[in-house]
Each structure stands twice: as structure tokens, then as C-alpha cells.
Design a protein around this motif. Structure first.
Motif, PDB file in Angstrom:
ATOM      1  N   ASN A 167       8.933   4.677  -8.961  1.00  0.00           N
ATOM      2  CA  ASN A 167       8.082   4.476  -7.788  1.00  0.00           C
ATOM      3  C   ASN A 167       6.830   3.662  -8.138  1.00  0.00           C
ATOM      4  O   ASN A 167       6.511   2.654  -7.494  1.00  0.00           O
ATOM      5  N   THR A 168       6.117   4.082  -9.189  1.00  0.00           N
ATOM      6  CA  THR A 168       4.896   3.351  -9.576  1.00  0.00           C
ATOM      7  C   THR A 168       5.231   1.955 -10.090  1.00  0.00           C
ATOM      8  O   THR A 168       4.526   0.989  -9.805  1.00  0.00           O
ATOM      9  N   LYS A 202       5.720  -0.177  -7.099  1.00  0.00           N
ATOM     10  CA  LYS A 202       4.435  -0.518  -6.472  1.00  0.00           C
ATOM     11  C   LYS A 202       3.711  -1.595  -7.293  1.00  0.00           C
ATOM     12  O   LYS A 202       3.193  -2.565  -6.739  1.00  0.00           O
ATOM     13  N   ASN A 226       4.958  -5.051  -6.896  1.00  0.00           N
ATOM     14  CA  ASN A 226       4.722  -5.653  -5.585  1.00  0.00           C
ATOM     15  C   ASN A 226       3.252  -5.660  -5.171  1.00  0.00           C
ATOM     16  O   ASN A 226       2.931  -5.964  -4.024  1.00  0.00           O
ATOM     17  N   ILE A 254       1.224  -3.217  -4.703  1.00  0.00           N
ATOM     18  CA  ILE A 254       0.818  -2.165  -3.755  1.00  0.00           C
ATOM     19  C   ILE A 254      -0.278  -1.312  -4.395  1.00  0.00           C
ATOM     20  O   ILE A 254      -0.186  -0.954  -5.570  1.00  0.00           O
ATOM     21  N   ASP A 263      -1.955   1.980  -3.197  1.00  0.00           N
ATOM     22  CA  ASP A 263      -2.091   3.027  -2.177  1.00  0.00           C
ATOM     23  C   ASP A 263      -2.544   4.368  -2.747  1.00  0.00           C
ATOM     24  O   ASP A 263      -2.461   5.386  -2.090  1.00  0.00           O
ATOM     25  N   THR A 279      -2.614   3.122  -8.641  1.00  0.00           N
ATOM     26  CA  THR A 279      -2.133   1.761  -8.355  1.00  0.00           C
ATOM     27  C   THR A 279      -3.292   0.827  -7.969  1.00  0.00           C
ATOM     28  O   THR A 279      -3.268  -0.363  -8.287  1.00  0.00           O
ATOM     29  N   ASN A 327      12.249  -4.954 -10.625  1.00  0.00           N
ATOM     30  CA  ASN A 327      10.817  -4.652 -10.727  1.00  0.00           C
ATOM     31  C   ASN A 327      10.308  -4.727 -12.159  1.00  0.00           C
ATOM     32  O   ASN A 327       9.213  -5.228 -12.407  1.00  0.00           O
TER      33      ASN A 327
END
Ligand code: C5P
Length: 405
Positions: free
Chosen positions: A92-93, A96, A99, A101, A103, A107, A136
């Protein structure tokens, strides 16, 4: 290396988060100021208090926890970071980060960091092999992040696979390796370095041998330093008990004749060969295939010793492709005189002389003091220091003195 550096550790939500406490301790012990930032899910696996106690710093978990009006916390932390480590980095991280991100505190801070970022990932094997994760991770590499690959082993799911977080010591070693390389530059880039290390063993029978006091530590320190300085390093070693430095290839041997065979085979593709090994001068010519029984006679047991090849001399006399050949001279008296004679006799480009008559330096010790003798007749004494620090000094001096070009 780490004294006074600001290391920021970003913990995200994976079961391997428990290993990060040890990693943080390694950085703290090495002298770094460590700050920790955690995602909400990381706090489910390990408490912020653990890291607060270990680092003596407040742990960051919330972007809106702005208790100092003069600072925006995530920007302040990003600006002061010298090295960032994301560990364990979840899929998940990673997604992020790839990309852009931002949030959560982790991040957002990562997006604002301009210092080197290391990403040590740990996840389920199928998540790691998912095309999205592959994409990724490739993106992170292209963006200049250093990926510390997951190890293969027993996963939390109860089966073996790729996805385990490497051990904290391994992560610490890799981060230190890349940071040292950045600090020292790569003066040995493009060079293939061959190092023979350790004391050879000459078998008497299957359970006994003749050997010497060499631990192999100096050879391993030279291998580690050469690798940090950008070289491709091949170790030919008898010292199976020592940890192979990150990025170094090793071939294990036992006797002088085995060492000669491997070293000679690798020599044609080598730029710099260093014989640090303590090679036995003799081997047991009447070696027994079975364990020798105690001899109940007056004449005792006779071992017949035959001369071993002089590996260094062989290399020195056969450098056809412009290889640089370096030897060591461990002596207990007339150190420089004997070393100079060796330089000449073995046609080496340099001899590194050390006095092994005192017990706190030299054989088996952690500290060392040497003098480099070059074939141009220079004698360069280096200060006494740890074998690791000395190894870097030796390589830098050999480059500065044009022994290695
Ligand atoms: O001849 P001496 O053993 O004193 O020389 C030491 C140097 O020669 C070291 O670099 C050692 O690794 C190398 N050597 C060798 N083969 C031998 C003996 C020593 O390569 N048989």
C-alpha cells in the motif's frame, strides 16, 4: 559514518514492524539521531512508545498533530532527514509513494524528502509478485529510491516464500554500504579486485591440520572497503566463520594448493590482486586418508613437509594484462627490511608491511598498523586504527600513489 546523522525511519503496517525496534537500536548505537514516523496501521503492530523510548524522540503519527506553531512537522522532519528508511514498506505505501500520494504523515513526509530513501519491503509473496507491485517497485527504482529486496524464508502465513523482511542487521549493513559509497565516491569503479584471505589449512589426516593464527579479518575488511569504493570483489577465503560483506562474491578453499588453483584461474580477468592470506609454506606430503592412531613407539610420528607454491610470487611473475599485484608482509622483526626484500623477490607492485610482534595489533586483533611500500621505493606509514578504517585508507593510498590507476 552515522555520528550526528539524522535518520528517519518510516514504519508502515506489516507484521515485520516488530523487527524495526532492533533496526532503530542499531542506528542509535552507531551514533545517529533517529526519528520515527508511523502509519495508523503500523501502530496496530507496535506502539509508538517503544520507538520513543529507543530514540528519545517524539514519534510522529498524525499530520495534524501540530503542537509547535513555528514548524510544519512533516516538512520540518523531511528537511532535516539525512537518510530515510521505509521499513517494513507495505504494498500500500509503496503504491502511494510510486504515485506521489500524500494522505498521511508518513507519505506526506516522504514526498517532501530530498535525501536518499531506502525501501525495505515485506509482504505476502503473491502481493510482491502482483503486476501492480512490480510496476510500483520499478517506478520507485526509476525515481532513485534504493529497494532492499525481501528475503526468502518462513512467512507469517505459515509457508516459505519471498516476502520476508530481511533481518535488521542485514538492512543496517545495506543502508550503511550505500551511504558509505555515497560518502567516499567510487574510486575503484570498473575494477575487478581479487582478494585471498585467511590462514590456509594443510591436512595431516581427515581430522587434523597444520595452520596459523590468521583470522582473515584484514582480508574481509579490504574486500568490504573495495566493494564500498565501487569494485567488483572476488574473495578466495579459508575463513568460513566470517560474515561475507555485502556485494562480495566468495569462493571457499582450504589448502594453499587449492587457493593457488582458484586465484590463478581468476587472475586473467582481475585488475588488482591482493594476497592477504597467511599461506602455509609447507603441506603434509604423507597426509593420511584415515585418522592416524597414536603411535606407541619411541620414534614418534614423522610428518613429511613439502613446499607449497608461492602464490604471490607466481602472480607477480605472470602479470601479462597489466594487473596490479599486492602482497602483505607480517613480520616480527626487521619489518620494513624484510618487506622491501619481498617486494623485489615477488615482483609485487606494493607490499603492505605489518609488525605482528605485539598482541594488540596484527594477527587476530581488531586494530592494525601498516606501512605501504611501493615498487617506486616509497614507504607510507598509515596510522593505527580499526581494520575497517585501515582498509579504506589502504585503498585510498594505493589510488593516490598511482599504484592502482
Ligand atoms: O613469503 P611470505 O609468506 O613472507 O610473504 C607473504 C606474502 O606472500 C603474503 O602476501 C602472502 O599472502 C603471500 N604468500 C603466497 N604464497 C605463499 C606464501 C606467501 O602468496 N606460499
Amino acid at each position: 559514518m552515522w555520528k550526528g546523522k539524522n535518520v528517519t525511519v518510516f514504519v508502515t503496517g506489516g507484521i515485520a514492524a516488530f523487527k524495526v525496534a532492533t533496526l532503530v537500536r542499531l542506528f542509535v548505537k552507531a551514533g545517529a539521531n533517529v526519528e520515527v514516523a508511523m502509519t495508523k496501521s503500523a501502530c496496530e503492530f507496535i506502539t509508538p512508545l517503544t520507538f520513543q523510548v529507543l530514540t528519545k524522540n517524539k514519534v510522529h503519527t498524525d499530520t495534524f498533530d501540530e503542537d509547535e506553531a513555528s514548524k510544519v512537522q512533516h516538512i520540518h522532519l523531511a528537511d532535516k532527514t539525512d537518510v530515510a528508511v521505509v521499513v517494513p514498506a507495505t504494498a500500500n505505501t509503496i503504491a502511494k509513494m510510486a504515485n506521489g500520494i500524500a494522505d498521511n504523515f508518513v507519505t506526506s513526509t516522504l514526498l517532501a524528502i530530498t535525501a536518499p530513501i531506502f525501501v525495505a519491503s515485506a509482504m505476502n509473496e503473491h502481493m510482491w509478485e502482483n503486476p501492480a507491485t512490480i510496476r510500483n517497485v520499478a517506478q520507485l527504482k526509476a525515481d532513485g529510491k534504493v529497494i532492499i529486496e525481501p528475503a526468502t524464508g518462513f512467512l507469517a502465513e505459515g509457508y516459505n516464500g519471498k516476502g520476508r523482511l530481511p533481518e535488521p542487521e542485514e538492512i543496517f549493513e545495506q543502508v550503511t554500504f550505500f551511504e558509505s559509497r555515497r560518502a567516499y565516491g567510487s574510486p575503484l569503479k570498473g575494477k575487478s579486485v581479487l582478494i585471498a584471505a585467511g590462514g590456509t589449512k594443510e591436512r595431516i589426516d581427515p581430522v587434523r591440520y597444520i595452520s596459523n593464527d590468521s583470522s582473515g579479518k584484514m582480508g574481509y575488511a579490504l574486500a568490504k572497503a573495495a566493494s564500498v569504493l565501487g569494485a567488483e570483489v572476488q574473495l578466495v577465503s579459508t575463513a568460513k566463520q566470517l560474515k561475507v560483506p555485502f556485494g562480495v562474491n566468495v569462493t571457499y578453499v582450504e589448502s594453499a594448493r587449492e587457493m593457488e588453483e582458484v586465484v590463478t584461474a581468476q587472475f586473467p580477468t582481475t585488475d588488482v590482486a591482493v594476497m592477504v592470506a597467511a599461506v602455509s609454506d609447507y603441506y603434509v606430503a604423507n597426509r593420511s586418508d584415515q585418522k592416524i592412531k597414536k603411535q606407541h613407539n619411541k620414534s614418534g610420528l614423522k610428518l613429511e613437509l613439502a613446499e607449497n607454491p608461492d602464490i604471490l610470487k607466481g602472480l607477480g611473475h605472470s602479470k601479462k594484462e597489466g594487473q596490479v599485484v599486492i602482497g602483505f608482509a607480517a613480520e616480527t622483526e626487521k619489518v620494513l627490511e624484510y618487506a622491501a626484500a619481498k617486494l623485489e623477490k615477488k615482483k609485487a607492485d606494493a607490499i603492505i608491511a605489518n609488525d605482528v610482534s605485539s598482541s594488540n595489533i596484527g594477527f587476530n586483533a581488531d586494530n592494525h598498523q601498516v606501512t605501504i611500500l611501493t615498487k617506486e621505493g616509497k614507504q607510507i606509514p598509515l596510522p593505527e586504527c580499526s581494520k575497517d578504517a585501515l582498509a579504506l585508507e589502504i585503498w585510498k593510498t594505493l589510488v593516490a600513489e598511482n599504484v592502482i590507476r
